[in-house]
Each structure stands twice: as C-alpha cells, then as structure tokens.
Motif scaffolding. Structure first.
Motif, short mmCIF file in Angstrom:
data_model
loop_
_atom_site.label_atom_id
_atom_site.label_comp_id
_atom_site.label_asym_id
_atom_site.label_seq_id
_atom_site.Cartn_x
_atom_site.Cartn_y
_atom_site.Cartn_z
N SER A 159 -1.85 16.13 -23.75
CA SER A 159 -0.99 15.02 -24.15
C SER A 159 -0.36 14.38 -22.93
O SER A 159 -0.37 14.95 -21.84
CB SER A 159 0.12 15.51 -25.08
OG SER A 159 1.00 16.34 -24.37
N ALA A 160 0.17 13.20 -23.13
CA ALA A 160 0.98 12.51 -22.12
C ALA A 160 2.21 11.99 -22.84
O ALA A 160 2.12 11.50 -23.96
CB ALA A 160 0.20 11.39 -21.47
N GLU A 161 3.35 12.10 -22.18
CA GLU A 161 4.61 11.70 -22.80
C GLU A 161 5.47 10.97 -21.78
O GLU A 161 5.66 11.46 -20.67
CB GLU A 161 5.33 12.94 -23.31
CG GLU A 161 6.64 12.67 -23.98
CD GLU A 161 7.33 13.96 -24.41
OE1 GLU A 161 8.38 13.84 -25.07
OE2 GLU A 161 6.84 15.06 -24.12
N LEU A 162 5.96 9.81 -22.17
CA LEU A 162 6.91 9.07 -21.33
C LEU A 162 8.30 9.61 -21.63
O LEU A 162 8.81 9.45 -22.74
CB LEU A 162 6.82 7.57 -21.63
CG LEU A 162 7.81 6.68 -20.88
CD1 LEU A 162 7.55 6.74 -19.38
CD2 LEU A 162 7.71 5.26 -21.39
N LEU A 163 8.92 10.25 -20.65
CA LEU A 163 10.24 10.84 -20.86
C LEU A 163 11.36 9.82 -20.74
O LEU A 163 12.42 9.99 -21.34
CB LEU A 163 10.47 11.98 -19.88
CG LEU A 163 9.52 13.18 -20.02
CD1 LEU A 163 9.82 14.23 -18.97
CD2 LEU A 163 9.60 13.77 -21.41
N GLY A 164 11.12 8.75 -19.99
CA GLY A 164 12.14 7.72 -19.86
C GLY A 164 11.99 6.94 -18.59
O GLY A 164 11.28 7.34 -17.66
N CYS A 165 12.66 5.79 -18.54
CA CYS A 165 12.66 4.94 -17.36
C CYS A 165 14.11 4.71 -16.94
O CYS A 165 14.99 4.55 -17.80
CB CYS A 165 11.98 3.61 -17.66
SG CYS A 165 10.22 3.76 -18.03
N HIS A 166 14.34 4.67 -15.64
CA HIS A 166 15.70 4.54 -15.12
C HIS A 166 15.72 3.58 -13.96
O HIS A 166 14.82 3.60 -13.12
CB HIS A 166 16.22 5.91 -14.66
CG HIS A 166 16.12 6.97 -15.71
ND1 HIS A 166 17.03 7.08 -16.72
CD2 HIS A 166 15.19 7.94 -15.93
CE1 HIS A 166 16.68 8.09 -17.51
NE2 HIS A 166 15.56 8.60 -17.05
N ALA A 167 16.74 2.74 -13.90
CA ALA A 167 16.93 1.82 -12.78
C ALA A 167 17.60 2.55 -11.64
O ALA A 167 18.37 3.48 -11.85
CB ALA A 167 17.77 0.62 -13.22
N ASP A 168 17.29 2.13 -10.42
CA ASP A 168 17.93 2.74 -9.24
C ASP A 168 19.36 2.27 -9.10
O ASP A 168 19.79 1.28 -9.51
CB ASP A 168 17.16 2.37 -7.96
CG ASP A 168 15.82 3.11 -7.91
OD1 ASP A 168 15.69 4.17 -8.53
OD2 ASP A 168 14.91 2.59 -7.24
#
Length: 132
Positions: free
Chosen positions: A123-132
């Motif tokens: 599987s592949a899972e996107l855990l999240g995206c964060h801005a710097d």
C-alpha cells in the motif's frame, strides 16, 4: 382522612433550593455549550483557513523495492513545503516512509515520486502535507 403536606404555603418562603439549582445548571450549561461551540469554530477555521498546502494521493504502483506514488499537491504561490508518504507490507509493518518537498510559484503540482522500501509494500498512504 387527609394527609398533612410537608410543603409550606405557596409563595411564602421564596424559591426552593431545587429551583435555584436548576437555574444555575441551565446557565452553566449554556455558558459551557457556547464556549465549546466557539472553540470548535475557531479550530475549524484555523485548520482550513491557515492550511497553505494540501495533497492528494491519486494512484500508486508497487515493485519489489519501491512504490511509485502519483501525488497532486495544491498550495499558495511561493509557498514551500513537504508531503509525507509511507508504505506498509502485507502484515502491516512499515517498509518505507519519506518526505517529498514542493516549492516554486506553481499553485498545483502533479508529480510521480518514488518511495524506496525495505521489502515489498502492498500500500501507499499520504500521511499529510505541511508548509515550511
């Protein structure tokens, strides 16, 4: 035969303690309910309004030692950040995790990235995206 009442004459001694307690509980419940509603509204606005980068995992393909992940990232122009992707084996063990950086002036990035794995992932899972 009549029974004697334990209550005093109506209106003679003011409100009973039960009536005062009921009113106090109603006021306290209203204040706490309003505070909770305000907190949920603030946190919801902060989460949605302040999010400057978001991503979506479109598709993935698996090989023995890597997982190719198709990501679509939406962000504000000039914002840089990263998205975290992980892969798990059939037994649920994590076999790969990596952060993929996105920057530049584009507001929508459509990219295929390769996640190296220690074993075959399922599987592949996107855990999240964060801005710097």
């Amino acid at each position: 035969m009549s029974t004697a009442s334990t209550r005093g004459p109506e209106g003679r001694y003011g409100r009973s303690s039960d009536e005062r307690a009921d009113r106090t509980l109603k006021v306290a419940g209203t204040v706490l309910g309003t505070a909770l509603l305000a907190l949920v509204g603030y946190l919801g606005y902060h989460y949605v309004g302040e999010s400057r980068i978001s991503g979506e995992l479109i598709a993935f393909s698996i090989s023995d030692d890597a997982v190719k992940v198709h990501l679509e990232v939406r962000k504000d122009a000039g914002t840089s950040g990263y998205c975290t992707v992980r892969s798990q084996a059939e037994n649920g063990a994590e076999v790969g995790r990596a952060d993929f950086r996105f920057s530049g002036s584009d507001t929508r990035i459509d990219k295929v990235v390769t996640l190296r794995t220690t074993a075959r992932g399922t599987s592949a899972e996107l855990l999240g995206c964060h801005a710097d």
